[in-house]
Design an enzyme around this catalytic site. Structure first.
Site, short mmCIF file in Angstrom:
data_model
loop_
_atom_site.label_atom_id
_atom_site.label_comp_id
_atom_site.label_asym_id
_atom_site.label_seq_id
_atom_site.Cartn_x
_atom_site.Cartn_y
_atom_site.Cartn_z
N GLU A 196 4.88 -6.35 7.08
CA GLU A 196 4.63 -4.92 8.18
C GLU A 196 5.25 -4.88 9.34
OE1 GLU A 196 2.06 -7.22 5.96
OE2 GLU A 196 1.36 -6.00 4.50
N GLY B 96 0.73 -1.10 0.04
CA GLY B 96 0.05 -0.43 0.85
C GLY B 96 0.97 1.12 -0.10
N ASP C 130 -2.25 -7.29 6.68
CA ASP C 130 -3.30 -7.39 7.04
C ASP C 130 -3.81 -7.92 5.44
OD1 ASP C 130 -2.12 -5.21 5.35
OD2 ASP C 130 -3.90 -3.11 5.57
N GLY D 95 -0.14 -5.32 0.61
CA GLY D 95 -1.14 -4.93 0.12
C GLY D 95 -1.52 -5.73 -1.71
C1 QUE Z 1 6.73 -2.95 5.01
C2 QUE Z 1 6.07 -2.79 4.07
C3 QUE Z 1 6.28 -1.42 3.03
C4 QUE Z 1 7.01 -1.58 2.63
C5 QUE Z 1 8.27 -1.45 2.93
C6 QUE Z 1 8.37 -2.05 4.14
C7 QUE Z 1 4.48 -1.50 2.31
C8 QUE Z 1 5.15 -0.45 0.77
C9 QUE Z 1 6.64 -0.36 0.91
C10 QUE Z 1 6.71 0.02 -0.04
C11 QUE Z 1 7.61 0.34 -1.35
C12 QUE Z 1 8.20 0.88 -2.15
C13 QUE Z 1 7.88 2.47 -2.69
C14 QUE Z 1 6.61 2.46 -1.87
C15 QUE Z 1 5.93 1.48 -0.66
O1 QUE Z 1 7.85 -0.66 1.54
O2 QUE Z 1 3.77 -1.71 2.41
O3 QUE Z 1 5.37 3.67 -2.50
O4 QUE Z 1 7.86 3.01 -3.60
O5 QUE Z 1 4.56 -0.15 0.43
O6 QUE Z 1 9.11 -2.56 4.74
O7 QUE Z 1 4.48 -2.48 4.28
#
Ligand code: QUE
Length: 355
Positions: free
Chosen positions: A139, A66, A147, A116
Site C-alpha cells: 500500500e 481491494g 490496512d 486486501g
Molecule cells: C498497491 C496496492 C494494490 C495494487 C498495487 C499496489 C491493490 C490492488 C491492485 C490491483 C492489481 C490488479 C488489478 C486490480 C487492482 O494493485 O490494492 O484491480 O487488476 O487491488 O502497488 O495496494
C-alpha cells in the site's frame, strides 16, 4: 450475462468461496465484500458446514487487493459518493468476521496474495501457499497504508520484520512466508485440488476442528525450500527498529552492503506521508485487540480518501495512467509534519466500532 464476481457453493460440508475476477487478479469489489458478509453468518451458524475454504479463480492470483481503481473513479467523478465510506467499513467487518470465525477458515493461496487479499487469508485459522504464492502489503506504493488488519498481524511478526514489510512493500515467496508464520504450509499448486477433496471427506467437527484441519493439510504439504529471511533478519532488525522513517533511512544509508542500499532506494520512491502514517499505525496498534486495530485503520482510511491525498495520486500513477511517476505531497520525509500524521488518527463522523 456477466459472470458473478464471487461464487458460493456448499458441498461435502464445506462452504467454498471462489473470488471470481481473474482478469483483475480477483481484486475485491464492494459487491464481493457485501456478498461475503451476507453469506458468512449463516455458514457460521449452520451445523452442516464444517469449514470455509477460500480460493481465487484463474491461474495467477488468489487476490491482488481491494478494488482501488473503483475508489479512484468515485473520488474523481462523484465527490459526494458513499463507496469510500462504506468500502473500508464493510471490508474491515469481513476481516474481523474471519479473525473471529468459529470454524476452520482455510485459504488455498495459489498465486498473488497482496493487500486486501492478505486480509482474507492471514486472519483465518489456516492458509496454504503454492509455489506461485507471492505476498506483499504494497500500500505504501500507492499512497495508502497496510490496512485490513495489517496493524494486527504485522506487529506480531518476529523483530522488525512487520515494519520492514509494511514500509517497503517487500515481496515474499512461500518459503519466507512459512518461516514468518504468514502462511501455515506449502502445498504444491498441482495438489491443491486433492487437498480440497481431502478436506471434503475429513471429519472437521468439534472443539478439535483446527487440529484436525492441520493434520489434513500436513498430508499434502511439502518443503518450500530455504527461506531467505533468517540471513536478512539482523539487518532488518538493525535498520527498521527506529523512531522515525528518517532514522530508518539514515540507518540504511550507513548499513554496508548492496541489500540495504536497494531497500533505501525502494523507500525513496514511496509516499513519504504513507510511510510516516504506517510507522505511527504500527506503533499505535502494537498489543491492541483486533477490533481496536480496525477502528484505528478505519480512521486512517477515511483520512486517505480525499482527492488531494497521496492515495488518489498513487492509484493514478501506478494503476490508472500507469506513468509510474507519482508526485507525492509532501515530496520528502523531512517535510511530513507531526500534524499531518496526527490528522489520520482522529475520530471520524462514521467511526467503526465493534461491541
Ligand atoms: C498497491 C496496492 C494494490 C495494487 C498495487 C499496489 C491493490 C490492488 C491492485 C490491483 C492489481 C490488479 C488489478 C486490480 C487492482 O494493485 O490494492 O484491480 O487488476 O487491488 O502497488 O495496494
Amino acid at each position: 450475462m456477466s459472470e458473478a464476481e464471487i461464487l458460493f457453493e456448499v458441498k461435502e460440508g464445506l462452504g467454498l468461496i471462489t473470488l471470481n475476477r481473474p482478469k483483475a487478479l480477483n481484486a475485491l469489489t464492494h459487491g464481493m465484500i457485501l456478498e461475503m458478509e451476507k453469506v458468512l453468518p449463516g455458514w457460521e451458524a449452520d451445523p452442516s458446514i464444517k469449514a470455509v475454504v477460500l480460493r481465487g479463480a484463474g491461474d495467477r492470483a488468489f487476490c491482488a487487493g481491494g478494488d482501488v481503481i473503483g475508489l479512484y473513479r468515485e473520488m474523481r467523478d462523484n465527490p459526494s459518493g458513499t463507496l469510500r465510506r462504506d468500502f473500508f467499513r464493510d471490508e474491515y467487518i469481513v476481516n474481523r468476521r474471519i479473525y473471529r470465525f468459529a470454524k476452520p477458515w482455510i485459504s488455498l493461496i495459489d498465486g498473488i496474495d497482496m493487500g486486501g487479499g492478505v486480509g482474507l487469508s492471514v486472519h483465518g485459522s489456516h492458509s496454504v501457499a503454492s509455489e506461485k504464492f507471492l505476498f506483499a502489503m504494497p500500500e505504501t506504493t500507492i499512497g495508502l497504508f497496510p490496512d485490513v488488519g495489517g496493524g494486527y498481524f504485522l506487529t506480531r511478526l518476529p523483530g522488525a520484520l512487520g515494519t520492514f514489510l509494511a514500509l517497503t512493500s517487500y515481496r515474499l515467496k512461500a518459503a519466507d512466508a512459512v518461516w514468518a508464520g504468514i502462511v501455515d504450509a506449502h502445498v504444491p499448486s498441482a495438489r491443491m485440488g486433492e487437498l480440497l477433496g481431502a478436506l471434503g471427506v475429513a471429519d472437521l467437527s468439534g472443539p478439535d476442528a483446527n487440529r484436525k484441519a492441520d493434520k489434513v493439510i500436513a498430508g499434502y504439504a511439502s518443503d518450500p525450500g530455504l527461506p531467505t529471511l533468517p540471513a536478512l533478519m539482523p539487518e532488518i532488525d538493525r535498520c527498521f527498529s527506529a523512531e522515525s522513517v528518517g532514522e530508518i533511512e539514515a540507518k540504511l544509508k550507513k548499513q554496508p552492503g548492496e541489500w540495504a542500499q536497494k531497500q533505501l532506494a525502494a523507500l525513496l520512491k514511496l509516499s513519504p506521508l504513507s510511510m510516516a502514517i504506517t510507522l505511527e499505525q504500527l506503533r499505535r496498534c502494537a498489543n491492541r485487540s483486533f477490533e481496536d486495530t480496525m477502528t484505528i485503520e478505519y480512521r486512517m482510511a477515511q483520512s486517505c480518501m480525499r482527492p488531494d491525498h497521496d492515495f488518489f495520486e498513487g492509484v493514478r500513477a501506478l494503476l490508472v495512467d500507469k506513468d509510474q511517476k507519482p508526485k507525492w505531497t509532501p515530496p520528502t520525509i523531512d517535510a511530513v509534519t507531526p500534524a499531518m500524521v496526527e490528522a489520520h488518527f482522529q475520530p471520524v463522523a462514521n467511526d467503526l466500532f465493534f461491541e
